[in-house]
Design a protein around this motif. Sequence first.
Motif, PDB file in Angstrom:
ATOM      1  N   ILE A 222     -19.228  -2.824  -5.050  1.00 24.25           N
ATOM      2  CA  ILE A 222     -18.229  -2.760  -6.108  1.00 24.25           C
ATOM      3  C   ILE A 222     -17.885  -4.183  -6.533  1.00 24.25           C
ATOM      4  CG2 ILE A 222     -15.929  -1.963  -6.778  1.00 24.25           C
ATOM      5  CD1 ILE A 222     -16.091   0.044  -4.451  1.00 24.25           C
ATOM      6  N   SER A 223     -18.070  -4.467  -7.806  1.00 26.78           N
ATOM      7  CA  SER A 223     -17.740  -5.800  -8.311  1.00 26.78           C
ATOM      8  C   SER A 223     -16.262  -5.866  -8.660  1.00 26.78           C
ATOM      9  CB  SER A 223     -18.589  -6.128  -9.549  1.00 26.78           C
ATOM     10  OG  SER A 223     -18.352  -5.196 -10.575  1.00 26.78           O
ATOM     11  N   ILE A 224     -15.652  -6.987  -8.363  1.00 22.96           N
ATOM     12  CA  ILE A 224     -14.232  -7.176  -8.623  1.00 22.96           C
ATOM     13  C   ILE A 224     -14.029  -7.515 -10.094  1.00 22.96           C
ATOM     14  CG2 ILE A 224     -12.210  -8.574  -8.052  1.00 22.96           C
ATOM     15  CD1 ILE A 224     -13.532  -9.135  -5.358  1.00 22.96           C
ATOM     16  N   ASN A 225     -13.045  -6.884 -10.704  1.00 23.61           N
ATOM     17  CA  ASN A 225     -12.670  -7.207 -12.078  1.00 23.61           C
ATOM     18  C   ASN A 225     -11.752  -8.429 -12.030  1.00 23.61           C
ATOM     19  OD1 ASN A 225     -11.548  -7.340 -14.677  1.00 23.61           O
ATOM     20  ND2 ASN A 225     -11.735  -5.136 -14.960  1.00 23.61           N
ATOM     21  N   GLN A 226     -12.367  -9.624 -12.018  1.00 27.70           N
ATOM     22  CA  GLN A 226     -11.596 -10.848 -11.827  1.00 27.70           C
ATOM     23  C   GLN A 226     -10.537 -11.062 -12.906  1.00 27.70           C
ATOM     24  OE1 GLN A 226     -11.610 -12.886  -9.305  1.00 27.70           O
ATOM     25  NE2 GLN A 226     -13.591 -12.818  -8.273  1.00 27.70           N
ATOM     26  N   PRO A 227     -10.864 -10.886 -14.200  1.00 27.15           N
ATOM     27  CA  PRO A 227      -9.831 -11.103 -15.220  1.00 27.15           C
ATOM     28  C   PRO A 227      -8.618 -10.188 -15.035  1.00 27.15           C
ATOM     29  CG  PRO A 227     -11.997 -11.097 -16.228  1.00 27.15           C
ATOM     30  CD  PRO A 227     -12.182 -10.645 -14.810  1.00 27.15           C
ATOM     31  N   TYR A 228      -8.870  -8.927 -14.672  1.00 27.11           N
ATOM     32  CA  TYR A 228      -7.751  -8.007 -14.476  1.00 27.11           C
ATOM     33  C   TYR A 228      -6.913  -8.421 -13.271  1.00 27.11           C
ATOM     34  CZ  TYR A 228      -4.961  -3.825 -13.902  1.00 27.11           C
ATOM     35  OH  TYR A 228      -3.893  -2.978 -13.775  1.00 27.11           O
ATOM     36  N   LEU A 229      -7.585  -8.724 -12.164  1.00 27.03           N
ATOM     37  CA  LEU A 229      -6.836  -9.095 -10.966  1.00 27.03           C
ATOM     38  C   LEU A 229      -6.075 -10.397 -11.157  1.00 27.03           C
ATOM     39  CD1 LEU A 229      -9.083  -8.119  -7.928  1.00 27.03           C
ATOM     40  CD2 LEU A 229      -7.138  -6.912  -8.914  1.00 27.03           C
ATOM     41  N   ALA A 230      -6.580 -11.271 -12.033  1.00 29.95           N
ATOM     42  CA  ALA A 230      -5.864 -12.521 -12.304  1.00 29.95           C
ATOM     43  C   ALA A 230      -4.471 -12.244 -12.864  1.00 29.95           C
ATOM     44  CB  ALA A 230      -6.662 -13.383 -13.264  1.00 29.95           C
ATOM     45  N   GLN A 231      -4.335 -11.134 -13.580  1.00 28.31           N
ATOM     46  CA  GLN A 231      -3.050 -10.781 -14.175  1.00 28.31           C
ATOM     47  C   GLN A 231      -2.029 -10.341 -13.122  1.00 28.31           C
ATOM     48  OE1 GLN A 231      -3.547  -7.936 -17.395  1.00 28.31           O
ATOM     49  NE2 GLN A 231      -5.566  -8.736 -17.855  1.00 28.31           N
ATOM     50  N   VAL A 232      -2.499  -9.743 -12.050  1.00 24.77           N
ATOM     51  CA  VAL A 232      -1.580  -9.188 -11.038  1.00 24.77           C
ATOM     52  C   VAL A 232      -1.597  -9.987  -9.744  1.00 24.77           C
ATOM     53  CG1 VAL A 232      -1.769  -6.874 -12.007  1.00 24.77           C
ATOM     54  CG2 VAL A 232      -3.350  -7.570 -10.182  1.00 24.77           C
ATOM     55  N   ARG A 233      -2.426 -10.995  -9.670  1.00 23.73           N
ATOM     56  CA  ARG A 233      -2.649 -11.695  -8.403  1.00 23.73           C
ATOM     57  C   ARG A 233      -1.354 -12.253  -7.810  1.00 23.73           C
ATOM     58  NH1 ARG A 233      -4.003 -16.938  -6.579  1.00 23.73           N
ATOM     59  NH2 ARG A 233      -5.393 -16.904  -4.757  1.00 23.73           N
ATOM     60  N   ALA A 234      -0.564 -12.948  -8.607  1.00 20.27           N
ATOM     61  CA  ALA A 234       0.642 -13.583  -8.074  1.00 20.27           C
ATOM     62  C   ALA A 234       1.604 -12.542  -7.505  1.00 20.27           C
ATOM     63  CB  ALA A 234       1.323 -14.401  -9.169  1.00 20.27           C
ATOM     64  N   GLU A 235       1.790 -11.441  -8.226  1.00 18.83           N
ATOM     65  CA  GLU A 235       2.684 -10.390  -7.750  1.00 18.83           C
ATOM     66  C   GLU A 235       2.159  -9.754  -6.472  1.00 18.83           C
ATOM     67  OE1 GLU A 235       4.101  -5.855  -8.930  1.00 18.83           O
ATOM     68  OE2 GLU A 235       3.048  -7.084 -10.409  1.00 18.83           O
ATOM     69  N   TRP A 236       0.848  -9.463  -6.448  1.00 18.83           N
ATOM     70  CA  TRP A 236       0.276  -8.823  -5.269  1.00 18.83           C
ATOM     71  C   TRP A 236       0.332  -9.735  -4.056  1.00 18.83           C
ATOM     72  CZ3 TRP A 236      -4.598  -5.401  -6.561  1.00 18.83           C
ATOM     73  CH2 TRP A 236      -4.207  -4.397  -7.444  1.00 18.83           C
ATOM     74  N   ILE A 237       0.082 -11.023  -4.243  1.00 23.78           N
ATOM     75  CA  ILE A 237       0.165 -11.969  -3.128  1.00 23.78           C
ATOM     76  C   ILE A 237       1.579 -11.983  -2.557  1.00 23.78           C
ATOM     77  CG2 ILE A 237       0.164 -14.432  -2.541  1.00 23.78           C
ATOM     78  CD1 ILE A 237      -2.264 -14.773  -4.318  1.00 23.78           C
ATOM     79  N   GLN A 238       2.574 -11.989  -3.435  1.00 28.45           N
ATOM     80  CA  GLN A 238       3.958 -11.992  -2.978  1.00 28.45           C
ATOM     81  C   GLN A 238       4.284 -10.744  -2.170  1.00 28.45           C
ATOM     82  OE1 GLN A 238       6.871 -12.513  -6.072  1.00 28.45           O
ATOM     83  NE2 GLN A 238       8.595 -12.044  -4.753  1.00 28.45           N
ATOM     84  N   ARG A 239       3.858  -9.592  -2.669  1.00 28.74           N
ATOM     85  CA  ARG A 239       4.147  -8.342  -1.970  1.00 28.74           C
ATOM     86  C   ARG A 239       3.392  -8.274  -0.642  1.00 28.74           C
ATOM     87  NH1 ARG A 239       4.267  -3.320  -6.178  1.00 28.74           N
ATOM     88  NH2 ARG A 239       5.145  -2.334  -4.300  1.00 28.74           N
ATOM     89  N   TYR A 240       2.153  -8.732  -0.628  1.00 31.35           N
ATOM     90  CA  TYR A 240       1.341  -8.757   0.595  1.00 31.35           C
ATOM     91  C   TYR A 240       1.988  -9.690   1.621  1.00 31.35           C
ATOM     92  CZ  TYR A 240      -3.120  -8.976   3.245  1.00 31.35           C
ATOM     93  OH  TYR A 240      -4.106  -8.908   4.201  1.00 31.35           O
ATOM     94  N   THR A 241       2.465 -10.855   1.153  1.00 19.51           N
ATOM     95  CA  THR A 241       3.086 -11.830   2.048  1.00 19.51           C
ATOM     96  C   THR A 241       4.375 -11.274   2.636  1.00 19.51           C
ATOM     97  OG1 THR A 241       2.144 -13.651   0.758  1.00 19.51           O
ATOM     98  CG2 THR A 241       3.984 -14.182   2.212  1.00 19.51           C
ATOM     99  N   GLU A 242       5.141 -10.559   1.836  1.00 21.79           N
ATOM    100  CA  GLU A 242       6.381  -9.964   2.328  1.00 21.79           C
ATOM    101  C   GLU A 242       6.120  -8.941   3.437  1.00 21.79           C
ATOM    102  OE1 GLU A 242       8.123  -8.402  -1.201  1.00 21.79           O
ATOM    103  OE2 GLU A 242       8.883 -10.348  -1.877  1.00 21.79           O
ATOM    104  N   ILE A 243       4.966  -8.263   3.353  1.00 21.59           N
ATOM    105  CA  ILE A 243       4.622  -7.275   4.384  1.00 21.59           C
ATOM    106  C   ILE A 243       4.127  -7.951   5.649  1.00 21.59           C
ATOM    107  CG2 ILE A 243       3.053  -5.387   4.976  1.00 21.59           C
ATOM    108  CD1 ILE A 243       3.045  -4.640   1.982  1.00 21.59           C
ATOM    109  N   PHE A 244       3.234  -8.940   5.474  1.00 24.95           N
ATOM    110  CA  PHE A 244       2.534  -9.509   6.640  1.00 24.95           C
ATOM    111  C   PHE A 244       2.936 -10.953   6.927  1.00 24.95           C
ATOM    112  CE2 PHE A 244      -0.560  -6.345   4.932  1.00 24.95           C
ATOM    113  CZ  PHE A 244      -0.507  -5.454   5.986  1.00 24.95           C
ATOM    114  N   GLY A 245       4.073 -11.390   6.423  1.00 24.84           N
ATOM    115  CA  GLY A 245       4.492 -12.766   6.683  1.00 24.84           C
ATOM    116  C   GLY A 245       4.486 -13.062   8.165  1.00 24.84           C
ATOM    117  N   MET A 246       3.584 -13.954   8.588  1.00 17.97           N
ATOM    118  CA  MET A 246       3.426 -14.220  10.024  1.00 17.97           C
ATOM    119  C   MET A 246       3.463 -15.724  10.261  1.00 17.97           C
ATOM    120  SD  MET A 246       0.404 -11.474  10.972  1.00 17.97           S
ATOM    121  CE  MET A 246       0.603 -11.704  12.733  1.00 17.97           C
TER     122      MET A 246
END
Length: 371
Positions: free
Chosen positions: A347-371
């Motif tokens: 499965i190829s990643i849709n890089q342009p699409y993920l670029a739009q949500v990347r910052a938000e997703w990183i923040q949410r991921y970090t809030e879950i797994f902040g270690m």
Amino acid sequence: MDSKNRPSGRRIGRRDFLKMGAATALAMPMVLRSGAAGAAGEFAGKTLRVLTWTDESGQAAVNNIMKPFEAQTGAKIIADLTGATSEMVAKVKASASNPQYDLVILSGVGAIELSKQGLLEKPDADKIPNLQKVAPDLRFGGDGYAVGYLLSTQGLMYSTARVDPAPTSWKALWDDRYAKKLFLPPPQWVEAMELTLVAIHLSGATVEKPDAGFEMLKQLQDRVVTLGENPPQVAELFRAGTLDVGGPTSPLYYPGTLGNPDYALNITHDLAEGFYFDPQFMIMPKGHPGSSDAVHALMNYALDAKVQAKMVGSVAYGTLNQEVVLPPDVLKRPGIVSPELIKAKGISINQPYLAQVRAEWIQRYTEIFGM
């Protein structure tokens, strides 16, 4: 993945890999043409400067691509090997007023950044005939300024000593048997975005409404031992019995331990939901000093089926050329992905699409797994 998750990536099907006209078949009958390096001595006296990684993948490129190209064409290649894509991007930017490099081999995020800043020269597809043997969606990136090179594949790592049989689904990350025996990717890595996509898919959510996927990630919060930003350390934790499964992760991160019986590690890509891959690219900086024909010939040579097979034999890449045939001994190695499996489950990643949500997703991921 099903259609509702399609914005997150595209399954590369068999038809895409097999679209090849008669003209392509007739274009490669001679040894020199199939090798794609040009006539013997054609670029004698020409010098090319190539920038790429300093790790095993860069060394493999020197040995399997650059040196044979030199021997066949008479060109001289000066290889500048550096640590990371971000460093390559910085070097290209710093030399924009006086370009130093003719070809740069780097990851997709770097190609996109440089193309957006207008620092790249658009390649001539007619001078890269081996592109016709690459699935159309993987031929170019960076708005057409980057040429596909090889694939970094991300699979599920597991201990062959303690996990038998091999996992067949990403659901293994949520299996109670591996609680407190799990590693996940750090938030800034593309693999963290892939894990988020996996959770979105398994939860039945969509990338537009991913909340259920993040709730599913929260189920792993108390199960994870480490966020594996240090692959050698991850390998040692597997060897010590502290870890049993983890990922997504790339075989490229474990050149000294994957396949070493002391570590008993493998990475499977044969997963029910498929696996993601991150295309690597070749780019030409605008105003590069060397011969444009020689650069195109070098890119074409890198896409030759035999050359790509040699690269996989040296480093656990995934191939782009659909005609690659991997030797049986290579296919048996841990982490190696066959061209057939890439066609069936990649499965190829849709890089342009993920670029739009990347910052938000990183923040949410970090809030879950902040270690």
